[in-house]
Design a protein around this motif. Sequence first.
Motif, PDB file in Angstrom:
ATOM      1  N   ALA A  72     -12.256   0.691   4.166  1.00  0.00           N
ATOM      2  CA  ALA A  72     -11.518   1.178   5.328  1.00  0.00           C
ATOM      3  C   ALA A  72     -10.732   0.064   5.994  1.00  0.00           C
ATOM      4  O   ALA A  72      -9.581   0.269   6.403  1.00  0.00           O
ATOM      5  CB  ALA A  72     -12.495   1.799   6.330  1.00  0.00           C
ATOM      6  N   ARG A  73     -11.317  -1.114   6.096  1.00  0.00           N
ATOM      7  CA  ARG A  73     -10.612  -2.227   6.728  1.00  0.00           C
ATOM      8  C   ARG A  73      -9.360  -2.610   5.931  1.00  0.00           C
ATOM      9  O   ARG A  73      -8.317  -2.920   6.502  1.00  0.00           O
ATOM     10  CB  ARG A  73     -11.537  -3.434   6.875  1.00  0.00           C
ATOM     11  CG  ARG A  73     -10.903  -4.586   7.642  1.00  0.00           C
ATOM     12  CD  ARG A  73     -11.853  -5.752   7.804  1.00  0.00           C
ATOM     13  NE  ARG A  73     -11.179  -6.832   8.507  1.00  0.00           N
ATOM     14  CZ  ARG A  73     -11.130  -6.955   9.822  1.00  0.00           C
ATOM     15  NH1 ARG A  73     -11.716  -6.040  10.587  1.00  0.00           N
ATOM     16  NH2 ARG A  73     -10.491  -7.960  10.379  1.00  0.00           N
ATOM     17  N   THR A  74      -9.457  -2.558   4.609  1.00  0.00           N
ATOM     18  CA  THR A  74      -8.295  -2.856   3.770  1.00  0.00           C
ATOM     19  C   THR A  74      -7.173  -1.868   4.045  1.00  0.00           C
ATOM     20  O   THR A  74      -5.996  -2.245   4.170  1.00  0.00           O
ATOM     21  CB  THR A  74      -8.693  -2.805   2.284  1.00  0.00           C
ATOM     22  OG1 THR A  74      -9.673  -3.801   2.023  1.00  0.00           O
ATOM     23  CG2 THR A  74      -7.475  -3.029   1.386  1.00  0.00           C
ATOM     24  N   ILE A  75      -7.514  -0.595   4.154  1.00  0.00           N
ATOM     25  CA  ILE A  75      -6.509   0.437   4.424  1.00  0.00           C
ATOM     26  C   ILE A  75      -5.920   0.258   5.817  1.00  0.00           C
ATOM     27  O   ILE A  75      -4.694   0.193   6.002  1.00  0.00           O
ATOM     28  CB  ILE A  75      -7.133   1.835   4.307  1.00  0.00           C
ATOM     29  CG1 ILE A  75      -7.605   2.097   2.884  1.00  0.00           C
ATOM     30  CG2 ILE A  75      -6.135   2.918   4.748  1.00  0.00           C
ATOM     31  CD1 ILE A  75      -8.567   3.275   2.763  1.00  0.00           C
ATOM     32  N   LEU A  76      -6.796   0.172   6.811  1.00  0.00           N
ATOM     33  CA  LEU A  76      -6.364   0.200   8.210  1.00  0.00           C
ATOM     34  C   LEU A  76      -5.664  -1.079   8.637  1.00  0.00           C
ATOM     35  O   LEU A  76      -4.889  -1.069   9.598  1.00  0.00           O
ATOM     36  CB  LEU A  76      -7.569   0.468   9.108  1.00  0.00           C
ATOM     37  CG  LEU A  76      -8.238   1.840   8.871  1.00  0.00           C
ATOM     38  CD1 LEU A  76      -9.578   1.909   9.588  1.00  0.00           C
ATOM     39  CD2 LEU A  76      -7.324   2.973   9.324  1.00  0.00           C
ATOM     40  N   SER A  77      -5.892  -2.169   7.942  1.00  0.00           N
ATOM     41  CA  SER A  77      -5.171  -3.397   8.280  1.00  0.00           C
ATOM     42  C   SER A  77      -3.692  -3.268   7.964  1.00  0.00           C
ATOM     43  O   SER A  77      -2.849  -3.930   8.577  1.00  0.00           O
ATOM     44  CB  SER A  77      -5.766  -4.593   7.526  1.00  0.00           C
ATOM     45  OG  SER A  77      -5.632  -4.418   6.121  1.00  0.00           O
ATOM     46  N   SER A  78      -3.347  -2.396   7.029  1.00  0.00           N
ATOM     47  CA  SER A  78      -1.940  -2.126   6.713  1.00  0.00           C
ATOM     48  C   SER A  78      -1.436  -0.874   7.414  1.00  0.00           C
ATOM     49  O   SER A  78      -0.265  -0.797   7.782  1.00  0.00           O
ATOM     50  CB  SER A  78      -1.757  -1.951   5.199  1.00  0.00           C
ATOM     51  OG  SER A  78      -2.018  -3.143   4.509  1.00  0.00           O
ATOM     52  N   ASN A  79      -2.319   0.107   7.592  1.00  0.00           N
ATOM     53  CA  ASN A  79      -1.915   1.403   8.137  1.00  0.00           C
ATOM     54  C   ASN A  79      -3.030   1.925   9.031  1.00  0.00           C
ATOM     55  O   ASN A  79      -3.994   2.521   8.556  1.00  0.00           O
ATOM     56  CB  ASN A  79      -1.632   2.386   6.994  1.00  0.00           C
ATOM     57  CG  ASN A  79      -1.164   3.743   7.474  1.00  0.00           C
ATOM     58  OD1 ASN A  79      -1.327   4.092   8.636  1.00  0.00           O
ATOM     59  ND2 ASN A  79      -0.596   4.523   6.576  1.00  0.00           N
ATOM     60  N   ILE A  80      -2.910   1.705  10.323  1.00  0.00           N
ATOM     61  CA  ILE A  80      -3.958   2.093  11.255  1.00  0.00           C
ATOM     62  C   ILE A  80      -4.106   3.614  11.337  1.00  0.00           C
ATOM     63  O   ILE A  80      -5.147   4.114  11.767  1.00  0.00           O
ATOM     64  CB  ILE A  80      -3.701   1.489  12.663  1.00  0.00           C
ATOM     65  CG1 ILE A  80      -4.945   1.597  13.551  1.00  0.00           C
ATOM     66  CG2 ILE A  80      -2.491   2.139  13.312  1.00  0.00           C
ATOM     67  CD1 ILE A  80      -6.169   0.889  13.024  1.00  0.00           C
ATOM     68  N   LEU A  81      -3.101   4.365  10.911  1.00  0.00           N
ATOM     69  CA  LEU A  81      -3.188   5.814  10.861  1.00  0.00           C
ATOM     70  C   LEU A  81      -3.430   6.286   9.425  1.00  0.00           C
ATOM     71  O   LEU A  81      -2.949   7.335   8.998  1.00  0.00           O
ATOM     72  CB  LEU A  81      -1.917   6.459  11.423  1.00  0.00           C
ATOM     73  CG  LEU A  81      -1.560   6.135  12.874  1.00  0.00           C
ATOM     74  CD1 LEU A  81      -0.375   6.972  13.324  1.00  0.00           C
ATOM     75  CD2 LEU A  81      -2.727   6.357  13.814  1.00  0.00           C
ATOM     76  N   GLY A  82      -4.216   5.510   8.698  1.00  0.00           N
ATOM     77  CA  GLY A  82      -4.495   5.846   7.305  1.00  0.00           C
ATOM     78  C   GLY A  82      -5.182   7.182   7.137  1.00  0.00           C
ATOM     79  O   GLY A  82      -5.050   7.828   6.090  1.00  0.00           O
ATOM     80  N   GLY A  83      -5.916   7.622   8.154  1.00  0.00           N
ATOM     81  CA  GLY A  83      -6.594   8.914   8.067  1.00  0.00           C
ATOM     82  C   GLY A  83      -5.624  10.081   8.023  1.00  0.00           C
ATOM     83  O   GLY A  83      -5.744  10.974   7.178  1.00  0.00           O
ATOM     84  N   SER A  84      -4.652  10.083   8.928  1.00  0.00           N
ATOM     85  CA  SER A  84      -3.678  11.177   8.923  1.00  0.00           C
ATOM     86  C   SER A  84      -2.729  11.055   7.737  1.00  0.00           C
ATOM     87  O   SER A  84      -2.350  12.067   7.134  1.00  0.00           O
ATOM     88  CB  SER A  84      -2.899  11.217  10.245  1.00  0.00           C
ATOM     89  OG  SER A  84      -2.248  10.000  10.501  1.00  0.00           O
ATOM     90  N   CYS A  85      -2.354   9.832   7.391  1.00  0.00           N
ATOM     91  CA  CYS A  85      -1.463   9.676   6.241  1.00  0.00           C
ATOM     92  C   CYS A  85      -2.132  10.164   4.958  1.00  0.00           C
ATOM     93  O   CYS A  85      -1.465  10.715   4.069  1.00  0.00           O
ATOM     94  CB  CYS A  85      -1.037   8.216   6.100  1.00  0.00           C
ATOM     95  SG  CYS A  85       0.163   7.682   7.353  1.00  0.00           S
ATOM     96  N   ALA A  86      -3.437   9.986   4.848  1.00  0.00           N
ATOM     97  CA  ALA A  86      -4.154  10.482   3.671  1.00  0.00           C
ATOM     98  C   ALA A  86      -4.059  11.991   3.565  1.00  0.00           C
ATOM     99  O   ALA A  86      -4.151  12.557   2.470  1.00  0.00           O
ATOM    100  CB  ALA A  86      -5.616  10.054   3.739  1.00  0.00           C
ATOM    101  N   ARG A  87      -3.859  12.656   4.695  1.00  0.00           N
ATOM    102  CA  ARG A  87      -3.811  14.109   4.725  1.00  0.00           C
ATOM    103  C   ARG A  87      -2.400  14.672   4.598  1.00  0.00           C
ATOM    104  O   ARG A  87      -2.216  15.755   4.045  1.00  0.00           O
ATOM    105  CB  ARG A  87      -4.435  14.621   6.035  1.00  0.00           C
ATOM    106  CG  ARG A  87      -5.943  14.436   6.122  1.00  0.00           C
ATOM    107  CD  ARG A  87      -6.413  14.545   7.561  1.00  0.00           C
ATOM    108  NE  ARG A  87      -7.851  14.742   7.686  1.00  0.00           N
ATOM    109  CZ  ARG A  87      -8.749  13.770   7.645  1.00  0.00           C
ATOM    110  NH1 ARG A  87      -8.355  12.510   7.468  1.00  0.00           N
ATOM    111  NH2 ARG A  87     -10.032  14.042   7.782  1.00  0.00           N
ATOM    112  N   VAL A  88      -1.396  13.971   5.142  1.00  0.00           N
ATOM    113  CA  VAL A  88      -0.057  14.552   5.220  1.00  0.00           C
ATOM    114  C   VAL A  88       0.972  13.861   4.331  1.00  0.00           C
ATOM    115  O   VAL A  88       2.062  14.404   4.136  1.00  0.00           O
ATOM    116  CB  VAL A  88       0.462  14.562   6.679  1.00  0.00           C
ATOM    117  CG1 VAL A  88      -0.510  15.277   7.594  1.00  0.00           C
ATOM    118  CG2 VAL A  88       0.739  13.148   7.193  1.00  0.00           C
ATOM    119  N   CYS A  89       0.657  12.689   3.798  1.00  0.00           N
ATOM    120  CA  CYS A  89       1.648  11.981   2.983  1.00  0.00           C
ATOM    121  C   CYS A  89       1.964  12.755   1.696  1.00  0.00           C
ATOM    122  O   CYS A  89       1.050  13.325   1.084  1.00  0.00           O
ATOM    123  CB  CYS A  89       1.137  10.599   2.596  1.00  0.00           C
ATOM    124  SG  CYS A  89       1.638   9.288   3.708  1.00  0.00           S
TER     125      CYS A  89
END
Length: 448
Positions: A72-89
Amino acid sequence: MQPDIAPGRLSVDTLCRHFSDAHPPLTGSQAVVEAERCFFCYDAPCIEACPTGIDIPGFIKKIQSGNLAGSARTILSSNILGGSCARVCPTDILCEGACVHVAAGDPPVAIGALQRHATDWQMQQATHPFTRAAPTGRRIAVVGAGPAGLACAHRLAMKGHDVTIYDAQDKAGGLNEYGVAAYKLADDFAQHEIAFVEQIGGITVQPGHKLGRDMTVASLTAAFDAVFLAFGQSGVRALALDNEGLPGVLNAVDFIGQIRRSPTKADVPVGRRVVVIGGGNTAIDAAVQAKRLGAETVTLLYRRGTETMSATVEEQTWARNNDVLIRTWAAPTALTATPDGAVAVTFTRGRAVDGRPVYDGAPFVLEADMVLKAVGQLVMDEPAQIGGPAIRTEGGRIAVDAFGRTSEPRVYAGGDCTAGEDLTVAAVRDGRNAAETIHADLSAVKEN
């Protein structure tokens, strides 16, 4: 007479099922099995395809080894909204589309689902993965609480600055809150993610504050050390046809927003026969949700071929799987009222001639109770018209350099109000990068 538009066409239980999470999360064992499919490419094309440059093999490797916190830290350090992007990208044309498995004729690694698995775990923890630096005493105003504004605010707060986010809506979140299909960000996820962002500290959100009404660019630059404009696109393109104000003719974004605001969806009116005009994700979201609200027939019409639709192939397939009829090469040419209160939409058939669209075919008419317009959005509030400096614009959007700087000192911009891909993940990138620029510029001023 009025068009046949009514709420409550389906039971509350049915609506609850129709608007629940469209793609249930992976279980822990499923996530590990999927992670093991990754080749962990050294020269990973998936990273290049991600606008925020997430280290995708890195975070997947950590899932494989059971290190969800590190993933999670790897993802969020680049994209703090990684949760929503995982759903809508649109992962099928971004990271997953670039996966080397695709070149071999195999399904791509489910990068979006794995990203959701890690970020969902992190958001359920009591502690934030990042710590705030010592206060700098600097204050930054962010206009717009959508993905660009939230990403900018978080990065600035993490560096010790105090950030105030102003948003015209009653709730923060921007398109994640008001403009995305309810089944994509179910269970009030947008608000949970905002609360997660705010855990860093130093961020104050002021909803119900509209630029040009409650404050101006000039007043903000006078009160703050820097201003980041991320107010998105506030206008909707018209069809430029007579009778566009007929009952039953609505903007698709307003229809989607109404659905998002409703806890049960039972109070959202929908037509018995619905026509959606457009070819992007907004058109797909509006069409599918109309069907899931209980419309008997939903027809989406686009003026060119499916290959030029901005909605991805995956989104088009999703619409068809939800009983939405997609008709192409149909350009709307007239709107008229029928005696029974419906709207008759006249279309002209088109075709490609030497690669260019030509509309010289026979016209046809579709009658609908509800017509949803989804032909694009516009930035309506030019900064020059809402107080303050005449910020340079290009094509109706704010012009910025490669670092997010506008033509005015201490004023920056990003997201949909600037030229770009109009994607949530691209807006996050803009906000994050602008925050780094603002921090560097303020640090340089302090040193001088």
